[in-house]
Design a protein around this motif. Structure first.
Motif, short mmCIF file in Angstrom:
data_model
loop_
_atom_site.label_atom_id
_atom_site.label_comp_id
_atom_site.label_asym_id
_atom_site.label_seq_id
_atom_site.Cartn_x
_atom_site.Cartn_y
_atom_site.Cartn_z
N UNK A 95 41.85 17.28 26.45
CA UNK A 95 43.09 17.91 25.22
C UNK A 95 43.27 18.48 24.52
N UNK A 96 41.70 19.25 24.20
CA UNK A 96 42.40 20.55 23.32
C UNK A 96 42.70 21.18 24.20
N UNK A 97 42.63 21.49 25.42
CA UNK A 97 43.37 22.92 26.46
C UNK A 97 44.29 22.78 26.84
N UNK A 98 45.20 20.98 26.54
CA UNK A 98 46.41 20.87 27.14
C UNK A 98 46.92 21.14 25.50
N UNK A 99 46.53 20.77 24.43
CA UNK A 99 46.71 21.51 22.80
C UNK A 99 47.46 22.12 22.77
N UNK A 100 46.04 23.31 23.01
CA UNK A 100 46.24 25.02 22.93
C UNK A 100 47.18 25.75 23.33
N UNK A 101 47.15 25.10 25.04
CA UNK A 101 48.20 25.79 25.37
C UNK A 101 49.95 25.54 25.32
N UNK A 102 49.79 24.32 24.40
CA UNK A 102 51.83 24.05 24.35
C UNK A 102 51.24 24.84 22.46
N UNK A 103 50.55 25.22 22.08
CA UNK A 103 50.82 25.62 20.92
C UNK A 103 51.08 26.98 20.94
N UNK A 104 49.98 27.79 21.93
CA UNK A 104 49.80 29.24 21.79
C UNK A 104 51.48 29.45 23.23
#
Length: 131
Positions: free
Chosen positions: A79-88
Motif C-alpha cells: 500500500x505504501x508503494x502504491x501510495x507513494x508512487x501516486x503522490x509523487x
C-alpha cells in the motif's frame, strides 16, 4: 457495525495521523516529500494495526501478534508503494493545476489514499486477520 465500517473508522484515524505527520515533516522539518510520506505512512501503519487487531478483527487475535504484524506490514508496504508512487506522480501536476506548487502533495495524498484503501481492506481481511 460491519467490519468494513470499522476498518474505515480505524483507517480514518490512521489517515488523520498520516496527514498530520506528513504536514509536520514537510512544513516543520522541511523533509523531502518521499521521506516525509514514508515516515507519516509508517505512523499510520502502527495505529491501524493496533486498532484493527483490537477492534475490527478481534476474532483473529488467536494468531501470534508478531506474525500478524509482519503480514499487516507486508500488506501496508505494498500500500505504501502504491501510495507513494501516486503522490509523487501527481504532486507537481496538481500543484500546477491548483496554482499552488508548494502544496500539490496534499491533493495528491488524498487521491492516493482513496486508491489504496480497498487493497488494504481486502488483503488484511482475507489474509492478515483471517481467523
Amino acid at each position: 457495525m460491519g467490519k468494513f465500517v470499522r476498518f474505515l473508522i480505524v483507517g480514518a484515524s490512521g489517515t488523520v495521523l498520516d496527514f498530520v505527520l506528513l504536514i509536520v515533516f514537510k512544513e516543520v522539518f522541511a523533509l523531502p516529500t518521499l521521506i516525509a510520506n514514508v515516515m507519516s505512512y509508517s505512523g499510520g501503519i502502527v495505529n491501524n494495526f493496533t486498532w484493527n487487531r483490537l477492534w475490527t478483527f478481534p476474532e483473529a487475535r488467536d494468531k501470534h501478534i508478531a506474525m500478524q504484524f509482519v503480514q499487516f506490514a507486508g500488506v501496508s508496504l505494498i500500500g505504501l508503494t502504491l501510495n507513494t508512487a501516486i503522490v509523487l506522480v501527481l504532486e507537481n501536476p496538481l500543484g500546477d493545476l491548483l496554482h499552488d506548487p508548494e502544496n500539490g502533495y496534499l491533493p495528491a495524498k488524498v487521491i492516493a489514499t482513496v486508491c489504496v484503501v480497498m487493497w488494504n481492506f481486502l488483503a488484511n481481511r482475507y489474509w492478515t486477520f483471517r481467523s
